[in-house]
Design a protein around this motif. Structure first.
Motif, short mmCIF file in Angstrom:
data_model
loop_
_atom_site.label_atom_id
_atom_site.label_comp_id
_atom_site.label_asym_id
_atom_site.label_seq_id
_atom_site.Cartn_x
_atom_site.Cartn_y
_atom_site.Cartn_z
N ARG A 142 -35.86 23.19 -14.29
CA ARG A 142 -34.83 23.86 -13.48
C ARG A 142 -33.51 23.08 -13.51
N ASP A 143 -33.59 21.76 -13.45
CA ASP A 143 -32.36 20.94 -13.53
C ASP A 143 -31.64 21.15 -14.85
N LEU A 144 -32.39 21.20 -15.94
CA LEU A 144 -31.78 21.39 -17.26
C LEU A 144 -31.18 22.78 -17.41
N VAL A 145 -31.86 23.81 -16.91
CA VAL A 145 -31.31 25.15 -17.01
C VAL A 145 -30.07 25.27 -16.13
N ASP A 146 -30.02 24.56 -15.02
CA ASP A 146 -28.80 24.54 -14.19
C ASP A 146 -27.64 23.90 -14.95
N ARG A 147 -27.92 22.81 -15.68
CA ARG A 147 -26.87 22.19 -16.50
C ARG A 147 -26.40 23.15 -17.58
N ARG A 197 -29.33 23.28 -26.86
CA ARG A 197 -30.30 22.19 -26.76
C ARG A 197 -30.81 22.02 -25.33
N LEU A 198 -29.93 22.16 -24.35
CA LEU A 198 -30.35 22.08 -22.95
C LEU A 198 -31.35 23.18 -22.62
N TYR A 199 -31.05 24.38 -23.12
CA TYR A 199 -31.94 25.51 -22.89
C TYR A 199 -33.33 25.24 -23.51
N LEU A 200 -33.34 24.81 -24.76
CA LEU A 200 -34.62 24.54 -25.43
C LEU A 200 -35.38 23.41 -24.74
N LEU A 201 -34.65 22.42 -24.28
CA LEU A 201 -35.27 21.33 -23.54
C LEU A 201 -35.88 21.85 -22.23
N ALA A 202 -35.17 22.75 -21.56
CA ALA A 202 -35.69 23.36 -20.34
C ALA A 202 -36.96 24.15 -20.64
N VAL A 203 -36.98 24.88 -21.76
CA VAL A 203 -38.19 25.61 -22.16
C VAL A 203 -39.33 24.62 -22.39
N GLY A 204 -39.05 23.52 -23.08
CA GLY A 204 -40.08 22.53 -23.34
C GLY A 204 -40.67 21.95 -22.07
#
Length: 167
Positions: free
Chosen positions: A110-115, A92-99
């Motif tokens: 970038r913050d979300l993909v780091d998480r 979900r974090l990855y998909l949110l980062a894509v969004g």
């Protein structure tokens, strides 16, 4: 010699992608989004519904339509707080980062993909997305500097023309 040619080829591809604005993230067409929406509507059990919603979220954040991307972001944001499974949270974090990347909010992406990488440091998709984000931030910075330099040149040219007219 082959290694040098391979590295040179990768560098040329990288430069081409830099100037073309291409990224390696897949796009999703409206037919797939519609199919995922039908799947959610027809889902029976709660477990199957969760799987269907995750697929719909994937389709929405990969859509070319900004309203779909925003809808996907909203769905993922709403589902994230209740997620306890680390693999599902990573997804979900990855998909949110894509969004957020698709919507142009690169720092949030970038913050979300780091998480995401804190959960799974070697996850290739997230590592690749982070590179795409950083390349885009760099490209936007270079373009911004070019625009600023052009504006400064125009101002300096205008001042020089005004001064030469007064003489």
């Amino acid at each position: 010699m082959a290694k040098l040619e391979a590295k040179l080829g990768m560098m040329i591809d990288s430069i081409g992608n830099f100037f073309s604005g291409k990224d390696q993230l897949p796009w999703c067409d409206p037919d797939i989004v519609a199919a995922c929406e039908r799947e959610v509507a027809d889902a029976g059990s709660d477990e199957f519904m969760k799987e269907c919603l995750l697929r719909l979220s994937w389709a929405l954040v990969h859509s070319r339509r900004p309203e779909d991307v925003q809808r996907g972001i909203a769905m993922l944001e709403a589902s994230l707080p209740g997620t306890t499974d680390p693999l599902l949270q990573r997804e979900r974090l990855y998909l949110l980062a894509v969004g957020y990347y698709r919507s142009g909010d690169y720092s949030r992406s970038r913050d979300l993909v780091d998480r995401c990488l804190l959960i799974a440091p070697d996850w290739r998709q997230a590592v690749t997305l982070k590179k795409i984000i950083e390349d885009r931030i760099t490209k936007d910075g270079v373009i911004g500097l070019g625009i600023a330099a052009t504006a400064a040149g125009l101002v300096a040219g205008g001042i020089a023309a005004a001064v030469s007219r007064k003489k």
